[in-house]
Each structure stands twice: as structure tokens, then as C-alpha cells.
Design an enzyme around this catalytic site. Structure first.
Site, mmCIF file in Angstrom:
data_model
loop_
_atom_site.group_PDB
_atom_site.id
_atom_site.type_symbol
_atom_site.label_atom_id
_atom_site.label_comp_id
_atom_site.label_asym_id
_atom_site.label_seq_id
_atom_site.Cartn_x
_atom_site.Cartn_y
_atom_site.Cartn_z
ATOM 1 N N TYR A 30 -6.535 -0.068 8.846
ATOM 2 C CA TYR A 30 -6.935 0.586 7.946
ATOM 3 C C TYR A 30 -9.120 0.259 8.510
ATOM 4 O O TYR A 30 -9.593 -0.735 7.060
ATOM 5 C CB TYR A 30 -6.815 -0.081 5.942
ATOM 6 C CG TYR A 30 -5.584 0.873 5.790
ATOM 7 C CD1 TYR A 30 -5.923 2.276 5.162
ATOM 8 C CD2 TYR A 30 -4.558 0.321 5.551
ATOM 9 C CE1 TYR A 30 -5.156 2.127 4.359
ATOM 10 C CE2 TYR A 30 -3.376 0.948 5.064
ATOM 11 C CZ TYR A 30 -3.609 1.637 4.458
ATOM 12 O OH TYR A 30 -2.183 2.157 4.208
ATOM 13 N N ASP A 48 0.809 -1.253 -0.089
ATOM 14 C CA ASP A 48 -0.239 0.185 -0.615
ATOM 15 C C ASP A 48 0.938 1.446 -0.520
ATOM 16 O O ASP A 48 0.102 2.333 -0.616
ATOM 17 C CB ASP A 48 -1.140 -0.228 1.144
ATOM 18 C CG ASP A 48 -0.537 -0.096 2.732
ATOM 19 O OD1 ASP A 48 0.548 -0.795 2.978
ATOM 20 O OD2 ASP A 48 -0.380 0.981 3.586
ATOM 21 N N ASP A 53 5.465 0.081 3.681
ATOM 22 C CA ASP A 53 5.765 -0.782 4.060
ATOM 23 C C ASP A 53 5.666 -2.126 2.986
ATOM 24 O O ASP A 53 5.574 -2.067 2.132
ATOM 25 C CB ASP A 53 4.517 -0.890 5.411
ATOM 26 C CG ASP A 53 3.205 -0.802 4.476
ATOM 27 O OD1 ASP A 53 2.898 -0.693 3.993
ATOM 28 O OD2 ASP A 53 2.614 -0.339 5.720
ATOM 29 N N GLU A 85 5.279 9.421 3.543
ATOM 30 C CA GLU A 85 5.002 8.353 2.711
ATOM 31 C C GLU A 85 3.761 7.978 1.072
ATOM 32 O O GLU A 85 3.097 9.410 1.578
ATOM 33 C CB GLU A 85 4.409 7.372 4.055
ATOM 34 C CG GLU A 85 3.861 5.668 3.328
ATOM 35 C CD GLU A 85 3.397 5.004 4.038
ATOM 36 O OE1 GLU A 85 3.624 3.986 4.058
ATOM 37 O OE2 GLU A 85 2.977 5.681 5.716
#
Length: 494
Positions: free
Chosen positions: A235, A83, A86, A472
Site C-alpha cells: 500500500y 484489509d 489475506d 477479492e
């Protein structure tokens, strides 16, 4: 005001030219080079791939990874996307990513020119994984691979990862209407992308979408309440799951043209007003999607959804009397201190897409006293995308490798650690922190096209690898941007 030929005017002109040169790749029309940004935004997805990489892999600092994913449950869950920075695989945002990539191709693929092949490949990489996740075990949908807590305690390449690859699933006994509804949307949307090019594959995707949607409807609940291992905590659908039921049904209505979905859509009608669209809350996206049928196809039964879609735009337009959206002094929508650009790209996609519907049907609406045209929506989307591409107070592009100045230290394991080709020896969990995470140097692997979380409410950006909220990149930030850039590339040609 200085005359056009005065020394002061020449200085101002030089500053303006310098600002544009610093801020972006500028096309002949004076705007950022949207076609170049589009190519890079799509290329980004190759750097996020998990599984066995294909021979035409262009992002060569990545190698095969996660080749045993699914083995903990005796199934094949290789492939798909990481995603962000990571190495866990989260089905919920991956499905949203696939839905938005698909929607971009469906609405704006004609403006992508040669890049439409690459965009379809990005859709297929996500759809292939979701198809596996939805069909390998009857009555179950696999929604994640990895131990996100253990993964986040390590800073290692996906090619080296040695943390547990735990498998998570929803089913009748562990419902997840949110993740199942989103997966149904992704599979249905992707089925339309491949309807002409690969009919057999398209039919498989649509059949899987129907099956997953049935699971979502018949066994209702939030997956974070039932799936262990914190995969849902990262999430969690804070908006609940009714928005995903609406979203999934809306996509099935378009994919199947079966009006039986209309009754269920009406039963889900929700009068909540929203001013953001994201992997979590799908109401605005579902309403815009249903407005397509109301406006373009003239189906007045869906007019209530059109009105709700227009309420969303009234809440984000800067000059609207009913706006609930904050803007920075530099002109950027500011919705959150965490990964704010995800909300900017998703809103910009809806702006450009609804502008298309309005232009085709010569439709206008008003936000109280403010008249709104297709041009109004297009102008706001362009301004937001231009900001991302460098037309902002810092002259900083927030897309990696676009423009003269862009983030050098993104929060991304594979980008910040040397590639396997450059450093064949294993890099351990903690060694990655000591030798690379804390380094002040630029990332060794340039993750072209990655859009980071972006600046804060004061238009400031520290370019700090440890600042994951701003540094990120994520797939669900880039995915809506792809369609938006295609629209702008076709509208503002060089």
C-alpha cells in the site's frame, strides 16, 4: 413499437421483470432494497475482524485470531481489520476505512435507522486499534502487523496463521506523513462519531489525532521509503503525502472548529486535477469535506476547495464536456483493472454527500455548458450503486448474498476455508492451496455483504477465486458504500 397488449410487449415485460428479479432484491419502488444492502454492507466488517471477537459476533464462521499481535515489539496490537482476503494488517488502508465509515455515520447516520448502532460498532473496532497504534509508544505510530510476502505464500485461516507477525512503525527517524495523516483523519472523524455517546472516548481519539498529525507535519516523508518488510510496498502512496496532510488537517478543522488549521490548509493547496478518490489519493475527498464548510457554513475562505471539488465531479460525470472517466457499455465507471469497484464506491459516496450539501443550500454549478444539480449527482450515484447491486448486463450482484446471483468463489482465505467449528484441525499453509484454493466449488462460508473487485471494462466477471483483481473484497470498498447506501435508503424509501 408493439402495442401494450401485444404478445411481443408481454414478452418484453416478462424479460424486464425477470431481469429485475435476477439482478437484485427489489423494493416496492422498483429499485434495489438499499436498506437490506446497507445492513449487509455493515455486517461484512465483522467477517474482517482480527483479535478477540465479542459475545455479540454475528459472523459465526470467524473465531479469535492474531491474539499475540504486537508482541514482537512488546506492545498490544490486537484487534483491527484484515484489509481483504489475506491475514496481514495494514494501517494505511485500515485508517482510510475507519475515516470513511465515520464520515458515512456523520453525514448519513440519520438515514441508517436501527443500523446506526452497527455502523458505530464497525467504526469503533477500527478506531480502537488505531488508538492503540498511535499511543502505545510516544513518538511512534504502528502501521502494520505481519509479513505480507510470507502471508501471501500461504492459504490459511486467520485462526491458523503461523507466518511471522512482524511489527512496523513510523517515527521521527522513519517518517510516514501519508499513513500518519490518514490515521489522524480517522481518529478525528471517529472522535465526532462518539462525541455524544462516549465523550471520554471521543476526547482520547481527538488527542491522539492531534499527536499523530503533529508527527505527520513535523517529520515528513513517505512511509514506504522508510518502513521495511514490504509492508509499505503493498500500500504505497503513489500520490505522495501532501494529500494526506490536507485530508488530516481538514478533519481536524471540522473536529476542533479551530481556524488555526486554515493557514496550514492554504499552504498545502494543490491545483492538481483528479478524477478518482481512494485509500491512496485523498484530494477529492478533502476538497469535498472542505466544501461542506464553504457551502453549509458559508465560509467563503474555503471557496477554492469547493471549486476544485466541482472540477472533480465534472471529470466523472458521464455527460460532462470535461469528463475524463471511462464507462463500460453497461454504465459502470471504469478506473482500473484492479479492484475497480473501490473507485466506484468512493466516487459514489462523494456524489451523494455533495448532493446533500447542494440540496441543503440550493446550490448548483456547471461543467462548461452542462448545468449540474443535486439531482444530477444523486442520479449518477444511484446508477453506480444499482449496477453493483445487480442492475447490470449480467444480472449479477457484486455484493455477496444480495440478490439472486452473486459471486460464489471470492478470493478470501477465511471464507474459502472451512470454519474452525466445522474443521477443528489445523489447516497448514500449503494444504489450504491444494484442498481449497484450487477447488471449483463455492466458498463454504458466505461472506455476507462483501463487495468484490468487480467486472472488467467489458462488464465481464469470471467468478474465479484465483482472480484477486476482480474477486477479492476489501474494507475500503465497503466503507464508502455504507454511507452511500444509507443516503439512498433514506432518499428512495420502499
Amino acid at each position: 413499437m408493439p402495442s401494450p397488449s401485444s404478445p411481443q410487449a408481454l414478452v418484453l415485460l416478462a424479460v424486464a421483470v425477470c431481469f429485475l428479479a435476477r439482478s437484485s432484491h427489489v423494493a416496492a419502488g422498483g429499485h434495489p432494497d438499499y436498506a437490506d444492502a446497507l445492513a449487509k454492507a455493515i455486517l461484512f466488517f465483522q467477517g474482517q475482524r482480527s483479535g478477540q471477537l465479542p459475545p455479540d459476533q454475528a459472523v459465526t464462521w470467524r473465531s479469535d485470531s492474531g491474539l499475540s499481535d504486537g508482541s514482537a515489539a512488546n506492545v498490544d496490537l490486537t484487534g483491527g481489520y484484515y484489509d481483504g482476503g489475506d491475514n496481514a494488517k495494514f494501517g494505511f488502508p485500515m485508517a482510510f476505512t475507519t475515516t470513511m465509515l465515520s464520515w458515512g455515520v456523520l453525514e448519513h447516520g440519520g438515514k441508517m435507522k436501527a443500523r446506526v448502532h452497527d455502523a458505530r460498532a464497525a467504526v469503533r473496532w477500527g478506531a480502537d486499534y488505531l488508538l492503540k497504534a498511535a499511543t502505545q509508544t510516544p513518538g511512534a505510530l504502528y502501521v502494520g502487523v505481519g509479513d505480507p510476502d510470507a502471508d501471501h505464500r500461504c492459504w490459511e485461516r486467520p485462526e491458523d496463521m503461523d507466518t511471522p507477525r512482524t511489527v512496523y512503525a513510523v517515527s521521527a527517524s522513519a517518517p510516514g506523513s501519508d499513513v500518519a495523516g490518514e490515521t489522524a483523519a480517522a481518529l478525528a472523524a471517529a472522535s465526532m462519531v462518539f462525541r455524544a455517546a462516549d465523550r471520554a472516548y471521543s476526547r482520547m481519539l481527538l488527542a491522539a489525532a492531534r499527536g499523530v498529525m503533529e508527527l505527520a507535519v513535523r517529520h515528513q516523508g513517505k512511509y514506504s521509503d522508510f518502513v521495511g518488510g514490504d509492508i509499505g510496498a503493498y500500500y504505497q502512496s503513489y500520490s505522495g503525502y501532501k494529500d494526506e496532510l490536507l485530508w488530516g488537517s481538514a478533519w481536524l478543522l471540522w473536529a476542533t472548529k479551530n481556524s488555526s488549521h486554515l493557514g496550514y490548509l492554504y499552504s498545502l493547496e494543490d491545483n492538481d486535477s483528479v478524477d478518482m478518490f481512494s485509500w491512496d489519493n485523498k484530494l477529492a475527498g478533502a476538497r469535498v469535506l472542505l466544501s461542506r464548510r464553504a457551502l453549509v457554513n458559508g465560509d467563503k475562505r474555503l471557496d477554492p476547495f469547493r471549486q476544485q471539488a466541482e472540477d472533480f465531479f465534472c471529470r466523472i460525470l458521464r455527460d460532462s464536456p470535461s469528463s475524463t472517466t471511462q464507462y463500460t457499455l453497461g454504465g459502470l465507471m471504469h478506473k482500473s483493472g484492479y479492484a475497480n469497484l473501490q473507485y466506484v464506491t468512493s466516487a459514489s459516496f462523494l456524489l451523494t454527500t455533495y448532493a446533500k450539501y447542494m440540496a441543503v443550500t440550493k446550490h448548483t454549478f456547471s461543467c462548461q455548458s452542462l448545468p449540474v444539480t443535486a439531482r444530477s449527482l444523486r442520479a449518477l450515484a444511484k446508477q453506480q450503486v444499482d449496477y453493483i447491486l445487480g442492475v447490470n448486463p449480467k444480472g449479477m450482484s457484486y455484493m455477496v448474498n444480495f440478490g439472486a446471483r452473486w459471486p460464489q468463489r471470492i478470493h478470501h482465505r477465511a471464507s474459502s476455508l472451512p470454519s474452525v467449528a466445522a474443521h477443528p484441525a489445523h489447516i497448514g499453509c500449503q494444504e489450504g492451496f491444494q484442498s481449497y484454493f484450487y477447488s471449483s466449488g463455492a466458498n463454504p462460508n458466505v461472506h455476507t455483504g462483501a463487495v468484490v473487485g468487480g467486472p472488467d471494462e467489458h462488464d465481464e466477471f469470471p467468478d474465479d477465486r484465483a482472480d484477486y483483481a476482480r474477486s477479492e473484497p476489501t474494507t475500503y470498498t465497503n466503507a464508502p458504500l455504507v454511507g452511500c447506501l444509507a443516503y439512498l435508503a433514506g432518499t428512495y424509501r420502499s
